[in-house]
Every structure is written in C-alpha cells, then in structure tokens.
Design a protein around this motif. Structure first.
Motif, PDB file in Angstrom:
ATOM      1  N   ALA A  98       0.836  -1.204   0.000  1.00 51.03           N
ATOM      2  CA  ALA A  98       0.000   0.000   0.000  1.00 51.03           C
ATOM      3  C   ALA A  98       0.871   1.254   0.000  1.00 51.03           C
ATOM      4  O   ALA A  98       1.929   1.290   0.627  1.00 51.03           O
ATOM      5  CB  ALA A  98      -0.922   0.007   1.214  1.00 51.03           C
ATOM      6  N   VAL A  99       0.407   2.277  -0.725  1.00 53.99           N
ATOM      7  CA  VAL A  99       1.000   3.613  -0.699  1.00 53.99           C
ATOM      8  C   VAL A  99      -0.153   4.565  -0.426  1.00 53.99           C
ATOM      9  O   VAL A  99      -1.004   4.790  -1.292  1.00 53.99           O
ATOM     10  CB  VAL A  99       1.685   3.967  -2.033  1.00 53.99           C
ATOM     11  N   VAL A 100      -0.198   5.111   0.772  1.00 56.00           N
ATOM     12  CA  VAL A 100      -1.408   5.806   1.206  1.00 56.00           C
ATOM     13  C   VAL A 100      -1.087   7.150   1.861  1.00 56.00           C
ATOM     14  O   VAL A 100       0.057   7.494   2.121  1.00 56.00           O
ATOM     15  CB  VAL A 100      -2.207   4.928   2.204  1.00 56.00           C
ATOM     16  N   ILE A 101      -2.135   7.880   2.136  1.00 51.12           N
ATOM     17  CA  ILE A 101      -2.108   9.120   2.893  1.00 51.12           C
ATOM     18  C   ILE A 101      -2.599   8.795   4.301  1.00 51.12           C
ATOM     19  O   ILE A 101      -3.502   7.975   4.473  1.00 51.12           O
ATOM     20  CB  ILE A 101      -3.051  10.156   2.258  1.00 51.12           C
ATOM     21  N   ASP A 102      -2.026   9.466   5.305  1.00 48.78           N
ATOM     22  CA  ASP A 102      -2.554   9.312   6.659  1.00 48.78           C
ATOM     23  C   ASP A 102      -3.760  10.239   6.779  1.00 48.78           C
ATOM     24  O   ASP A 102      -3.677  11.349   7.311  1.00 48.78           O
ATOM     25  CB  ASP A 102      -1.488   9.650   7.705  1.00 48.78           C
ATOM     26  N   ASN A 103      -4.880   9.779   6.246  1.00 49.49           N
ATOM     27  CA  ASN A 103      -6.062  10.622   6.170  1.00 49.49           C
ATOM     28  C   ASN A 103      -6.620  10.990   7.541  1.00 49.49           C
ATOM     29  O   ASN A 103      -7.064  12.118   7.757  1.00 49.49           O
ATOM     30  CB  ASN A 103      -7.131   9.916   5.336  1.00 49.49           C
ATOM     31  N   GLU A 261       3.541  11.806   3.948  1.00 48.92           N
ATOM     32  CA  GLU A 261       3.377  12.793   5.013  1.00 48.92           C
ATOM     33  C   GLU A 261       2.430  13.899   4.567  1.00 48.92           C
ATOM     34  O   GLU A 261       2.518  14.417   3.454  1.00 48.92           O
ATOM     35  CB  GLU A 261       4.732  13.390   5.372  1.00 48.92           C
ATOM     36  N   VAL A 262       1.529  14.264   5.443  1.00 44.67           N
ATOM     37  CA  VAL A 262       0.599  15.358   5.180  1.00 44.67           C
ATOM     38  C   VAL A 262       1.270  16.675   5.550  1.00 44.67           C
ATOM     39  O   VAL A 262       1.845  16.812   6.629  1.00 44.67           O
ATOM     40  CB  VAL A 262      -0.704  15.176   5.988  1.00 44.67           C
ATOM     41  N   THR A 263       1.220  17.644   4.661  1.00 43.36           N
ATOM     42  CA  THR A 263       1.804  18.955   4.921  1.00 43.36           C
ATOM     43  C   THR A 263       0.714  19.954   5.304  1.00 43.36           C
ATOM     44  O   THR A 263      -0.479  19.702   5.096  1.00 43.36           O
ATOM     45  CB  THR A 263       2.563  19.480   3.694  1.00 43.36           C
ATOM     46  N   PHE A 264       1.125  21.084   5.862  1.00 43.57           N
ATOM     47  CA  PHE A 264       0.171  22.096   6.302  1.00 43.57           C
ATOM     48  C   PHE A 264       0.609  23.464   5.803  1.00 43.57           C
ATOM     49  O   PHE A 264       1.785  23.825   5.927  1.00 43.57           O
ATOM     50  CB  PHE A 264       0.065  22.106   7.827  1.00 43.57           C
ATOM     51  N   GLU A 265      -0.317  24.216   5.227  1.00 44.80           N
ATOM     52  CA  GLU A 265      -0.035  25.563   4.743  1.00 44.80           C
ATOM     53  C   GLU A 265      -1.092  26.516   5.301  1.00 44.80           C
ATOM     54  O   GLU A 265      -2.264  26.455   4.933  1.00 44.80           O
ATOM     55  CB  GLU A 265      -0.071  25.616   3.208  1.00 44.80           C
ATOM     56  N   ALA A 266      -0.667  27.378   6.222  1.00 43.83           N
ATOM     57  CA  ALA A 266      -1.585  28.366   6.800  1.00 43.83           C
ATOM     58  C   ALA A 266      -1.677  29.573   5.882  1.00 43.83           C
ATOM     59  O   ALA A 266      -0.653  30.157   5.513  1.00 43.83           O
ATOM     60  CB  ALA A 266      -1.113  28.768   8.192  1.00 43.83           C
ATOM     61  N   ARG A 267      -2.894  29.950   5.505  1.00 37.28           N
ATOM     62  CA  ARG A 267      -3.097  31.133   4.668  1.00 37.28           C
ATOM     63  C   ARG A 267      -4.215  31.983   5.290  1.00 37.28           C
ATOM     64  O   ARG A 267      -4.481  31.883   6.486  1.00 37.28           O
ATOM     65  CB  ARG A 267      -3.415  30.714   3.231  1.00 37.28           C
TER      66      ARG A 267
END
Length: 270
Positions: A98-103, A261-267
């Motif tokens: 599996a290649v997944v996102i940590d949803n 890895e899930v990334t985060f972008e604050a706008r």
C-alpha cells in the motif's frame, strides 16, 4: 516481424476516474510504468463480475484506488497471485502492499489548527469516499477530545464539480446552526464553501474560517488564500508505480506499507 516486446498490462482498479486527484495520480503512475515496459489498463475491474475478463488478459500487477474491501474483488485478485498496490487509503489488512495518505491524521491536524485559532463551533463537510471519510473521522474525534462543539456534519454523496460543493455548503447553512469554522475534506469543497460564503456576504475568516485539503497545490491560487493540509497526488502516483516495479522485479516483499506525510499551509482563510 518486430522484435520489440509488447508492454505488459497493469490493471487499474478504481470506482471512477473523473476526479482530479485520481487523474493526476494515474497519469504520473502510467508515465513511470511506461518507461519500464508496462501500461495501465482501466476498465470496470472494480466490479467482481468482470474479474474473469481481467484474468484472461493476464495482468502483471494491479493498482487499486482506494481500499480493497469488497470481499469478492479481494478474493479474485488474490487468486491471480500478482502484485497489488492499494493507494489513497488501504484496507485494514492490505492484500499485498500500500502507498497511502494518513487521512485520519489530516483530520486530526485540522481540528488542532482550528482549536489553536480559538474556534469553538465547528462544522465538517466531506464527500462519501473512503479517504475523505477517514479525514472526517479524524477531525470529529479530535475536535471532541479538544472540547470543540461540532455543530454540523455534512456528507455530500458525490462531489465532482463546484456546484456539488456549493450544494454541500448550502446544506450546512440549512441546518440553521451557528458555526465559526468549517473543515472541508477536499479543495473542491473548500473552494466552493469560500465562494458560496462570499455570495451570502459572509466574510472569510472573520465570519467563518475555512480549512481544506489539497492534492495539487491549487489552494494557493485562490485570491482569499485557502489554508490547507495536503499531499501531492502526482507524487503518490509515482511512488505507487515504483512500488509496483519493485514488487514485479522481486526487489520488495509483500506486506510493505508506505505513508505519505501530510503537509500544512496556513493562509488567510483561517
């Protein structure tokens, strides 16, 4: 007679292919596989009744969009004894790799961000697919643990275009609940929420904060500046292709599980 060996088939198993993230992942995966003599073949292979036709084509491997949870489909693929890679989200016990996102973690991150911004009355808008349900669940559980009041929870059956997202936001408004922030489990839902909020003279984020999930970086292009969590769909496709190739070449054993890895972008929208 040509001496060039024909490319070998890799079956693409997906409930549907008309969503942007899936298309980008499929394109990136297909390009990587083509260089090694394989091609993706899309068909109604998610229907277990079609597996006899797929088996007749003797695929070298299978790429699955979403968890392989349907028992007959799972059993049919297992009987073919070929490498199988599940993507986006995996079943509780992946058949092969599996290649997944940590949803779920994405949803947890969303709840933590809104709590840090001191939003207390939160809502969630999601689509009805496996990976967005996981994001929703992570958000709901963490929001509760942090003491946030979840005032509304909208699950839109199908989200393919902006109008679907607008309908979801209108359903949220129709609950007649007061909320100061909404987590949308996809960019499409979030963009539609921002647009529809503006249509109703709601200011983002002053009246309502909006947090989304991106898979292509388009959130930064919105004038409002959409705060997002996210991954790169094309990168997921390339990684899935490499795992398929490694399995086919005997360089990777079954049972491997890669998580992007899930990334985060604050706008500006929160």
């Amino acid at each position: 007679m040509s001496l060039i060996s024909p490319p070998r088939l890799v079956a693409l198993i997906a409930p549907r292919l008309d969503t942007g993230p899936v298309g980008r992942a499929v394109q990136a995966c297909a390009e990587r596989l083509a260089g090694e003599g394989y091609f993706l073949a899309a068909g109604p292979w998610h229907d277990p009744a079609m597996l006899t036709h797929l088996a007749a084509l003797q695929p070298a491997a299978a790429l699955v969009m979403g968890p392989l949870d349907e028992p007959d489909l799972r059993a049919g693929l297992a009987a073919m004894e070929i490498p199988v890679v599940e993507t986006w989200s995996a079943s509780a016990h992946p058949l092969d790799t599996a290649v997944v996102i940590d949803n779920e973690e994405a949803g947890r991150m969303a709840a933590r961000h809104l709590a840090e911004k001191r939003h207390a009355l939160v809502a969630c808008i999601s689509a009805d697919n496996a990976w967005e349900r996981a994001r929703r669940q992570g958000f709901i559980s963490t929001a509760a643990a942090l003491g946030l009041d979840r005032v509304a929870d909208i699950v839109q059956p199908e989200v393919l275009q902006m109008n679907d997202g607008r309908m979801a936001f209108l359903r949220l408004l129709a609950t007649n609940t007061i909320f100061d922030a909404v987590f949308c489990t996809s960019d499409l839902l979030a963009a539609a929420a921002v647009s529809e909020a503006h249509n109703r003279d709601l200011h983002v984020p002053q009246d309502v904060a909006v947090l989304g999930f991106t898979d292509d970086g388009s959130a930064a292009q919105w004038a409002q500046g959409l705060t997002t969590l996210g991954i790169n769909a094309a990168d997921l496709g390339r990684r899935a292709a490499q795992v398929l190739l490694d399995r086919l070449q005997g360089e990777l054993a079954a049972g491997q599980h890669q998580t992007l890895e899930v990334t985060f972008e604050a706008r500006l929208s929160t």
